[in-house]
Write a protein that holds these residues in place. Sequence first.
Motif, PDB file in Angstrom:
ATOM      1  N   ARG A   4      43.299  49.122  68.592  1.00  6.77           N
ATOM      2  CA  ARG A   4      42.410  49.994  69.200  1.00  6.77           C
ATOM      3  C   ARG A   4      42.904  49.961  70.836  1.00  6.77           C
ATOM      4  N   TYR A   6      41.967  51.469  74.889  1.00  6.16           N
ATOM      5  CA  TYR A   6      40.979  51.951  75.754  1.00  6.16           C
ATOM      6  C   TYR A   6      41.993  52.491  76.953  1.00  6.16           C
ATOM      7  N   VAL A  31      39.582  54.284  71.622  1.00  8.73           N
ATOM      8  CA  VAL A  31      38.398  53.845  71.569  1.00  8.73           C
ATOM      9  C   VAL A  31      37.369  54.385  72.652  1.00  8.73           C
ATOM     10  N   TRP A  43      32.512  49.896  80.564  1.00  7.08           N
ATOM     11  CA  TRP A  43      32.818  49.731  79.467  1.00  7.08           C
ATOM     12  C   TRP A  43      33.227  48.453  78.736  1.00  7.08           C
ATOM     13  N   ASN A  47      31.888  45.888  75.794  1.00  5.91           N
ATOM     14  CA  ASN A  47      32.674  46.205  74.413  1.00  5.91           C
ATOM     15  C   ASN A  47      33.668  45.037  74.261  1.00  5.91           C
ATOM     16  N   ASP A  48      33.136  43.998  74.675  1.00  3.43           N
ATOM     17  CA  ASP A  48      34.002  42.561  74.682  1.00  3.43           C
ATOM     18  C   ASP A  48      35.253  42.633  73.726  1.00  3.43           C
ATOM     19  N   GLY A  49      34.724  42.690  72.492  1.00  2.59           N
ATOM     20  CA  GLY A  49      35.904  42.175  71.402  1.00  2.59           C
ATOM     21  C   GLY A  49      36.087  43.810  70.749  1.00  2.59           C
ATOM     22  N   ARG A  50      35.860  44.925  71.118  1.00  5.92           N
ATOM     23  CA  ARG A  50      36.160  46.394  70.432  1.00  5.92           C
ATOM     24  C   ARG A  50      37.326  46.926  71.125  1.00  5.92           C
ATOM     25  N   TRP A  51      38.485  46.334  71.633  1.00  6.11           N
ATOM     26  CA  TRP A  51      39.602  46.624  71.892  1.00  6.11           C
ATOM     27  C   TRP A  51      40.639  45.812  71.816  1.00  6.11           C
ATOM     28  N   ASP A  52      41.804  46.183  71.706  1.00  8.87           N
ATOM     29  CA  ASP A  52      43.276  45.378  71.629  1.00  8.87           C
ATOM     30  C   ASP A  52      43.976  45.687  72.839  1.00  8.87           C
ATOM     31  N   ARG A  75      39.343  38.071  78.874  1.00  2.53           N
ATOM     32  CA  ARG A  75      39.669  38.753  77.648  1.00  2.53           C
ATOM     33  C   ARG A  75      40.093  37.800  76.539  1.00  2.53           C
ATOM     34  N   GLN A  79      44.360  40.296  73.144  1.00  3.35           N
ATOM     35  CA  GLN A  79      43.919  41.530  73.957  1.00  3.35           C
ATOM     36  C   GLN A  79      44.950  41.839  75.063  1.00  3.35           C
TER      37      GLN A  79
END
Length: 129
Positions: A4, A6, A31, A43, A47-52, A75, A79
Motif C-alpha cells: 500500500r 500513500y 491508499v 492522513w 492511518n498509522d499502520g495502513r500504509w507500506d 513509523r 514502512q
Amino acid sequence: MPFRAYIVEDSPTIRENLIETLQELAEIEPVGTAETEREGKRWFAANDGRWDLAIVDLFLKEGSGLGVLEACRARAAGQRVVVLSNYATVDMRKRCLQLGADAIFDKSNEIDALVEYCIELSGSPQPGQ
C-alpha cells in the motif's frame, strides 16, 4: 496482501501517471493522496499502520514535503518513505535523509529508479520476467 502506498504530490498529472505506473509495474495499491502538507500529515496521523510506502514531493500546493517527512519519522520498521522531487540537490538529499527519508529520487531523471525501488519493496516480479 497488497503493498500500500500513500502519495503526497500536488500535480494531478504526475500523481495520476505515478499511480498508474506503480499499479501496473510494481503491483502497488494506492491508499490515498494529498496535495498539501496539512492533508498529508493529517492522513498519516489517522492511518498509522495502513500504509507500506509514502512517496512525498517537496514542493506542495501548501506547505512542504519536509513537514510530511517529519510527520512520518515515528513509523513502523517496515514502512518506507521516499522523496520524489525536481529539487533533489545534494543538500536537499542530505536534509531529507536527516528527516528520515529512505531514498530520494529526482523527477527529471530517476523515475525508473523509483519504479525499480518500488518493485523490490513490493516483491513484484521484474518486468519481462
